[in-house]
Motif scaffolding. Structure first.
Motif, PDB file in Angstrom:
ATOM      1  N   ALA A   1      -6.881  53.541  21.119  1.00 22.94           N
ATOM      2  CA  ALA A   1      -8.233  53.741  20.595  1.00 22.94           C
ATOM      3  C   ALA A   1      -8.455  55.231  20.408  1.00 22.94           C
ATOM      4  O   ALA A   1      -8.113  56.030  21.291  1.00 22.94           O
ATOM      5  CB  ALA A   1      -9.280  53.168  21.533  1.00 22.94           C
ATOM      6  N   HIS A   2      -8.998  55.610  19.272  1.00 20.76           N
ATOM      7  CA  HIS A   2      -9.279  57.010  18.945  1.00 20.76           C
ATOM      8  C   HIS A   2     -10.697  57.044  18.384  1.00 20.76           C
ATOM      9  O   HIS A   2     -10.952  56.626  17.259  1.00 20.76           O
ATOM     10  CB  HIS A   2      -8.271  57.510  17.906  1.00 20.76           C
ATOM     11  CG  HIS A   2      -8.369  58.972  17.619  1.00 20.76           C
ATOM     12  ND1 HIS A   2      -7.260  59.757  17.389  1.00 20.76           N
ATOM     13  CD2 HIS A   2      -9.423  59.811  17.510  1.00 20.76           C
ATOM     14  CE1 HIS A   2      -7.637  61.007  17.155  1.00 20.76           C
ATOM     15  NE2 HIS A   2      -8.958  61.044  17.214  1.00 20.76           N
ATOM     16  N   ARG A   3     -11.631  57.549  19.197  1.00 28.52           N
ATOM     17  CA  ARG A   3     -13.056  57.496  18.835  1.00 28.52           C
ATOM     18  C   ARG A   3     -13.678  58.883  18.900  1.00 28.52           C
ATOM     19  O   ARG A   3     -13.437  59.632  19.835  1.00 28.52           O
ATOM     20  CB  ARG A   3     -13.808  56.556  19.783  1.00 28.52           C
ATOM     21  CG  ARG A   3     -13.275  55.134  19.795  1.00 28.52           C
ATOM     22  CD  ARG A   3     -13.897  54.312  20.901  1.00 28.52           C
ATOM     23  NE  ARG A   3     -13.323  52.970  20.955  1.00 28.52           N
ATOM     24  CZ  ARG A   3     -13.405  52.164  22.008  1.00 28.52           C
ATOM     25  NH1 ARG A   3     -14.050  52.564  23.105  1.00 28.52           N
ATOM     26  NH2 ARG A   3     -12.854  50.976  21.984  1.00 28.52           N
ATOM     27  N   ASN A   4     -14.463  59.198  17.896  1.00 35.09           N
ATOM     28  CA  ASN A   4     -15.258  60.425  17.861  1.00 35.09           C
ATOM     29  C   ASN A   4     -16.737  60.060  17.809  1.00 35.09           C
ATOM     30  O   ASN A   4     -17.112  59.028  17.239  1.00 35.09           O
ATOM     31  CB  ASN A   4     -14.925  61.263  16.625  1.00 35.09           C
ATOM     32  CG  ASN A   4     -13.515  61.799  16.650  1.00 35.09           C
ATOM     33  OD1 ASN A   4     -12.560  61.042  16.572  1.00 35.09           O
ATOM     34  ND2 ASN A   4     -13.382  63.100  16.738  1.00 35.09           N
ATOM     35  N   ALA A   5     -17.567  60.942  18.337  1.00 35.54           N
ATOM     36  CA  ALA A   5     -19.008  60.701  18.267  1.00 35.54           C
ATOM     37  C   ALA A   5     -19.508  60.759  16.827  1.00 35.54           C
ATOM     38  O   ALA A   5     -20.331  59.944  16.400  1.00 35.54           O
ATOM     39  CB  ALA A   5     -19.751  61.719  19.124  1.00 35.54           C
ATOM     40  N   ALA A   6     -19.020  61.756  16.068  1.00 33.45           N
ATOM     41  CA  ALA A   6     -19.461  61.942  14.689  1.00 33.45           C
ATOM     42  C   ALA A   6     -18.455  62.833  13.979  1.00 33.45           C
ATOM     43  O   ALA A   6     -17.663  63.536  14.603  1.00 33.45           O
ATOM     44  CB  ALA A   6     -20.854  62.579  14.640  1.00 33.45           C
ATOM     45  N   VAL A   7     -18.494  62.793  12.656  1.00 31.06           N
ATOM     46  CA  VAL A   7     -17.640  63.649  11.828  1.00 31.06           C
ATOM     47  C   VAL A   7     -18.483  64.246  10.709  1.00 31.06           C
ATOM     48  O   VAL A   7     -19.576  63.756  10.409  1.00 31.06           O
ATOM     49  CB  VAL A   7     -16.455  62.856  11.229  1.00 31.06           C
ATOM     50  CG1 VAL A   7     -15.450  62.484  12.297  1.00 31.06           C
ATOM     51  CG2 VAL A   7     -16.941  61.617  10.477  1.00 31.06           C
ATOM     52  N   PRO A   8     -18.000  65.316  10.067  1.00 29.10           N
ATOM     53  CA  PRO A   8     -18.772  65.932   8.979  1.00 29.10           C
ATOM     54  C   PRO A   8     -18.936  64.997   7.784  1.00 29.10           C
ATOM     55  O   PRO A   8     -18.165  64.039   7.620  1.00 29.10           O
ATOM     56  CB  PRO A   8     -17.923  67.158   8.609  1.00 29.10           C
ATOM     57  CG  PRO A   8     -17.018  67.390   9.767  1.00 29.10           C
ATOM     58  CD  PRO A   8     -16.764  66.047  10.371  1.00 29.10           C
ATOM     59  N   PRO A   9     -19.912  65.264   6.916  1.00 29.81           N
ATOM     60  CA  PRO A   9     -20.177  64.397   5.768  1.00 29.81           C
ATOM     61  C   PRO A   9     -19.009  64.274   4.791  1.00 29.81           C
ATOM     62  O   PRO A   9     -18.932  63.302   4.041  1.00 29.81           O
ATOM     63  CB  PRO A   9     -21.382  65.071   5.080  1.00 29.81           C
ATOM     64  CG  PRO A   9     -22.034  65.859   6.160  1.00 29.81           C
ATOM     65  CD  PRO A   9     -20.935  66.324   7.063  1.00 29.81           C
ATOM     66  N   HIS A  10     -18.076  65.241   4.807  1.00 26.12           N
ATOM     67  CA  HIS A  10     -16.954  65.194   3.868  1.00 26.12           C
ATOM     68  C   HIS A  10     -15.769  64.398   4.414  1.00 26.12           C
ATOM     69  O   HIS A  10     -14.749  64.263   3.744  1.00 26.12           O
ATOM     70  CB  HIS A  10     -16.482  66.615   3.532  1.00 26.12           C
ATOM     71  CG  HIS A  10     -15.882  67.344   4.703  1.00 26.12           C
ATOM     72  ND1 HIS A  10     -16.644  68.083   5.576  1.00 26.12           N
ATOM     73  CD2 HIS A  10     -14.607  67.424   5.156  1.00 26.12           C
ATOM     74  CE1 HIS A  10     -15.858  68.605   6.513  1.00 26.12           C
ATOM     75  NE2 HIS A  10     -14.620  68.207   6.291  1.00 26.12           N
ATOM     76  N   PHE A  11     -15.901  63.823   5.619  1.00 34.01           N
ATOM     77  CA  PHE A  11     -14.769  63.180   6.284  1.00 34.01           C
ATOM     78  C   PHE A  11     -14.550  61.790   5.687  1.00 34.01           C
ATOM     79  O   PHE A  11     -15.348  60.876   5.882  1.00 34.01           O
ATOM     80  CB  PHE A  11     -15.031  63.087   7.785  1.00 34.01           C
ATOM     81  CG  PHE A  11     -13.796  62.999   8.630  1.00 34.01           C
ATOM     82  CD1 PHE A  11     -13.123  64.143   9.015  1.00 34.01           C
ATOM     83  CD2 PHE A  11     -13.304  61.763   9.045  1.00 34.01           C
ATOM     84  CE1 PHE A  11     -11.995  64.075   9.811  1.00 34.01           C
ATOM     85  CE2 PHE A  11     -12.176  61.691   9.835  1.00 34.01           C
ATOM     86  CZ  PHE A  11     -11.516  62.843  10.216  1.00 34.01           C
ATOM     87  N   THR A  12     -13.446  61.605   4.989  1.00 31.47           N
ATOM     88  CA  THR A  12     -13.166  60.362   4.276  1.00 31.47           C
ATOM     89  C   THR A  12     -12.308  59.422   5.110  1.00 31.47           C
ATOM     90  O   THR A  12     -11.751  59.796   6.150  1.00 31.47           O
ATOM     91  CB  THR A  12     -12.425  60.651   2.964  1.00 31.47           C
ATOM     92  OG1 THR A  12     -11.137  61.218   3.277  1.00 31.47           O
ATOM     93  CG2 THR A  12     -13.226  61.624   2.096  1.00 31.47           C
ATOM     94  N   SER A  13     -12.165  58.191   4.621  1.00 29.45           N
ATOM     95  CA  SER A  13     -11.288  57.234   5.292  1.00 29.45           C
ATOM     96  C   SER A  13      -9.841  57.714   5.280  1.00 29.45           C
ATOM     97  O   SER A  13      -9.090  57.497   6.241  1.00 29.45           O
ATOM     98  CB  SER A  13     -11.397  55.862   4.618  1.00 29.45           C
ATOM     99  OG  SER A  13     -12.720  55.361   4.704  1.00 29.45           O
ATOM    100  N   GLU A  14      -9.418  58.371   4.186  1.00 25.96           N
ATOM    101  CA  GLU A  14      -8.071  58.943   4.138  1.00 25.96           C
ATOM    102  C   GLU A  14      -7.893  60.013   5.212  1.00 25.96           C
ATOM    103  O   GLU A  14      -6.827  60.116   5.829  1.00 25.96           O
ATOM    104  CB  GLU A  14      -7.795  59.531   2.757  1.00 25.96           C
ATOM    105  CG  GLU A  14      -7.571  58.516   1.657  1.00 25.96           C
ATOM    106  CD  GLU A  14      -8.852  57.927   1.099  1.00 25.96           C
ATOM    107  OE1 GLU A  14      -9.955  58.360   1.528  1.00 25.96           O
ATOM    108  OE2 GLU A  14      -8.767  57.037   0.229  1.00 25.96           O
ATOM    109  N   MET A  15      -8.943  60.783   5.466  1.00 24.79           N
ATOM    110  CA  MET A  15      -8.874  61.798   6.523  1.00 24.79           C
ATOM    111  C   MET A  15      -8.787  61.152   7.899  1.00 24.79           C
ATOM    112  O   MET A  15      -8.193  61.722   8.825  1.00 24.79           O
ATOM    113  CB  MET A  15     -10.078  62.736   6.430  1.00 24.79           C
ATOM    114  CG  MET A  15     -10.058  63.626   5.193  1.00 24.79           C
ATOM    115  SD  MET A  15     -11.551  64.641   5.021  1.00 24.79           S
ATOM    116  CE  MET A  15     -11.297  65.823   6.359  1.00 24.79           C
TER     117      MET A  15
END
Length: 362
Positions: A176-190
């Motif tokens: 499992a790899h979980r982040n609280a949030a990511v920037p608006p430019h963060f895509t599924s490919e990223m």
């Protein structure tokens, strides 16, 4: 030593390095690079940051001012070539890594490159082959890739348990790899290239074999997902021997930074990432109780791993060695991620196209 001798592949002045500190240039002093400068200065023995380079001159000046005797060198290639620099730590954006790593190989200077090694599998393979040629001439390797989880005490303990046969034959790995949030430019490919890439290396490290195929599933997206993106993702790796590794990647949980890995073997299982050390089950017994603490971000969760990684890199560089994941590991990760992005887009199981490892040391 002359410039011509250095360019011919001789490791510059490292015969004298064990008697003095390793002189390091840090390229890129954003969040990660600045952390590494501070780490090298305050917590790592045997090294001195003598130069920093960054596209933002003001930021470079600010970071250099925190380390006595550190200079700012505007052009990163000039920093690599500088006679006072023994080794290089690359924390620039990924699109610059190929040129910078190749320059380090050409100059015969040890380099620790934060992931990715390069942005594409083909260019990463070119780095592998360039280092192969250098190693054939000198008997030494230079490139280490910044997969820091290998140095995390919990991952090291889990790897030792597997290698000692404590779980029997490993069959499955759950991640499992979980982040609280990511920037608006963060895509599924990223999510694949920047997050799941760590699980790629973890799987290869723990199981000691290559990943042969990737499947990516798109569950119902959280309402907190970046607009138009799939979050979470479920990623399935198939290894060359038929083991399976599943990865839940969820980057908008709103909770914290959670990384868990469980290995299930024929004779038991073991899990890390519960903030309670390694938890092992065998014969109906279980280990430590689960903690409720969650790290706010990767720097807190893997701070100790970064310390160990850099100390071992410095120690190895002073000996003229590499003690960590190398260029092939960086290439293999990019090849798996390329297959992962293809699988994400197509919805189909995708085989990993991996070149021959002939001529490349383990």
């Amino acid at each position: 030593m002359t410039t011509a001798e250095t360019r011919a592949g001789a490791l510059p002045d490292l015969a004298d390095v064990p008697a003095r500190e390793l002189q390091v240039a840090v390229l890129g002093v954003g969040m990660m690079g600045a952390d590494h400068v501070a780490r090298l200065y305050s917590r790592i023995s045997g090294a001195q940051v003598v130069a920093v380079s960054d596209a933002f001159a003001e930021k470079a000046e600010q970071v250099a001012a925190t380390v006595p005797g550190c200079r700012v060198i505007g052009d990163p290639l000039v920093a690599i070539a500088d006679d006072d620099v023994d080794a290089v730590l690359i924390a620039t954006p990924g699109q610059f890594h190929e040129e910078q790593v190749l320059a380090c190989i050409e100059r015969g200077k040890p380099v620790l490159c934060e992931k990715p090694l390069t942005m594409e599998a083909d260019s990463s393979l070119a780095v592998v082959r360039a280092e192969d040629e250098y190693a054939a001439r000198t008997g030494r390797r230079l490139v280490q890739v910044g997969f820091m989880r290998r140095f995390d005490p919990e991952y090291a303990e889990l790897k030792a348990l597997i290698d000692a046969g404590g779980l029997g034959e490993p069959l499955l790995v759950h991640c499992a790899h979980r982040n609280a949030a990511v920037p608006p430019h963060f895509t599924s490919e990223m999510m694949v290239n920047d997050s799941v890439v760590h699980e790629v290396d973890v799987a290869r490290f723990l199981l000691d074999e290559e990943i042969a195929a990737v499947t990516v599933l798109r569950p119902k997206a959280t309402r907190h997902a970046v607009a138009g993106q799939s979050d979470p993702l479920l990623v399935l790796f198939e290894t060359t021997s038929g083991r399976m590794v599943d990865v839940e990647c969820f980057v908008s949980t709103g909770v914290g930074y959670e990384v868990r890995t469980e290995v299930v073997g024929e004779d038991g299982s073991a899990m890390i990432g519960l903030d309670a050390g390694l938890v092992r089950t065998s014969g109906g017994s279980s280990g430590a109780a689960r903690s409720t603490g969650i790290a706010p971000d990767f720097r807190q969760r893997f701070g100790r791993a970064y310390d160990i990684e850099l100390q071992r890199w410095v120690d190895a560089a002073r000996r003229g060695e590499v003690d960590g994941p190398g260029a092939w590991d960086g290439y293999a990760a990019q090849a798996v991620c390329a297959a992962g992005v293809e699988a994400l887009r197509s919805g189909q199981r995708t085989e990993v196209r991996l070149a021959s490892r002939e001529g490349t040391a383990s």
